[in-house]
Design a protein around this motif. Structure first.
Motif: not given
Length: 481
Positions: A45-48, A53-55, A247-252
């Protein structure tokens, strides 16, 4: 049972940097931690957020002080618990006697700006106080200054315009105009509403997690209708509701990614403390509830928190101890090297001081839900006799890494063993085997209540004037009236 000595943590860390950083605080309204992919969720849902988090640093057990927008943001902006700042459904305005984060940063020389998609975070509730510039929800509505065809296309999901898109456009415009490496640093706050019920998702994002299309308009998104039994929802309906939420979370998340890409090109992120979090979570059928009302379960209290700064934060850091969300107040003040960060408010807590090897374990976190007068009144429009004592009540809770005790004003107390029952489905309040732990948690909650100091004097909601028709209608659209 005799209570042992209970003391809240009190440690101070002062950070020094060659140049004070900018601070960007992004609140993704109603995002629960367990639906964020870097917190172990099954869907990407949240690749950004995952990349941030990784950085930077990820806090895995963050507990908000309140399960809905207004008191949670008030806590975030003051460093106080709801009992202390007094904001609730019965009292919807933050006392002007309480200093806010934006005010204190202004005094520290920061340029402050706020962008809010949520009408509860606005001038009408006092949460705009301290921002030199503040842009409320009216500035970002997709139907503003659009022609008839664009309005129709949005309803048919043929046009991707959204409040997030419009907000980010204005945020970037402000940053390009006012950010200057040679001038004062800035504090930018933004609240986004794409993950707040009712969800409206661009069609391409609905397809992201569903192999088959469905008519999202047929899925009930009114918590009052569902909880009062006016409208029934099947397991399949609730699964589709969760899919819409994801889906809303992925869009945001994709819109946040677009924003950060632009900041990176401008060189802004080199000396910016970036904070991404939420004010509370969301129920998606758990405990017979949807939306974010009438409970203190982890579905509402546990929120994501990731932070990034190239020189202040070691990439890939994970903090597993539970913390209170509103400790961001003192953390930001200390990063800004504000003079008020020494002793006042929650000034002893700096979340950036927590590392895997040197964490200070708070031990307990707390949350409150004052009497839900607005919610109860709305529910009774659908069922005049609705008065479930487990739901229509004030609640307080204390949470440790192992247990949670929920106090109910109407005697419907609950106790959960979180390690074996993370979904909080087995109430052990009557279990004799748990009596010692229950007594201990009751004692901790009582002693914590004794540490709270009310800092406000102001009218109740009956004395406030909600004479703004547009505001009232917007709150109705969001399910508050």
């Amino acid at each position: 049972m005799l209570c042992s000595v209970f003391k809240l943590p009190n440690f101070v860390v002062y950070m020094t940097t060659p140049k004070r950083p900018n601070v960007i605080l992004l609140v993704l309204d109603s995002v629960r931690a367990d639906h964020v992919s870097c917190y172990g969720y099954k869907r990407l849902t949240t690749p950004t957020i995952d990349k941030i988090a990784q950085e930077g640093i990820l806090f895995s057990q963050v507990i908000t002080a309140a399960p809905w927008t207004l008191p949670s943001h008030a806590s975030l902006f003051t460093g106080l618990f709801p009992t202390e700042h007094g904001v609730s459904q019965e009292n919807t305005y933050l006392s002007e006697t309480i200093p806010t984060l934006a005010q204190l940063l202004n005094q520290a020389g920061y340029r402050t700006v706020g962008f809010s998609n949520n009408p509860w975070v606005d001038k009408s509730t006092g949460l705009d106080r301290g921002f030199k510039e503040f842009f409320g929800w009216r500035n970002f509505r997709p139907t503003t200054k659009t022609n008839f065809l664009e309005k129709i296309s949005r309803k048919l999901q043929l046009y991707k315009g959204s409040m997030a898109e419009n907000t980010i456009k204005q945020m970037l415009s402000w940053i390009k105009t006012y950010s200057d490496p040679k001038s004062a640093p800035f504090f930018l706050f933004a609240n986004f509403m794409e993950t707040h019920i009712p969800y409206s998702v661009p069609r391409q994002f609905l397809r992201k997690f569903s192999a088959t299309e469905f008519n999202w308009r047929t899925i009930n998104q009114d918590e009052a209708k569902y909880i009062t039994g006016t409208t029934r929802m099947s397991t399949e309906d609730l699964e589709k509701l969760a899919l819409m939420y994801d889906s809303a979370l992925a869009y945001l998340d994709s819109e946040i990614g677009r924003f950060l890409t632009s900041l990176d090109k401008l060189g802004i992120l080199e000396n910016t403390l970036l904070i991404i979090t939420s004010d509370h979570g969301e129920n998606l059928g758990e405990h017979g509830l949807i939306s974010h009302v009438l409970c203190l379960y982890d579905t509402l209290l546990r929120v994501p928190l990731v932070m990034r700064h190239p020189s202040l934060i070691l990439p890939g850091t994970i903090v597993n101890n539970q913390i209170q969300l509103h400790y961001l107040f003192s953390t930001i003040l200390q990063v800004a090297q504000s003079m008020v960060a020494k002793d006042e408010y929650q000034g002893s807590i700096n979340l950036l001081n927590q590392t895997d090897k040197g964490q200070v374990n708070q031990g307990y976190t707390f949350a409150e839900y004052n009497h839900p007068v607005l919610t109860a009144n709305r529910f009774r429009k659908f069922n005049p006799d609705f008065d479930n004592p487990q739901l229509i009540t004030a609640l307080k809770c204390v949470r440790s890494s192992q247990y949670k005790y929920i106090w109910s004003e109407r005697g419907q107390d609950e106790f959960y063993e979180l390690e074996g029952d993370p979904e909080e489905t087995h109430n052990l309040i009557q279990d004799s085997k748990a009596s010692l732990e229950i007594d201990k948690m009751k004692c901790v909650l009582t002693m914590w209540e004794g540490t709270l100091v009310k800092t406000y004097q102001q009218p109740m909601i009956a004395d406030l004037e909600l004479d703004d028709a547009a505001l009232t209608q917007r709150l109705k659209d969001l399910g508050y009236f």
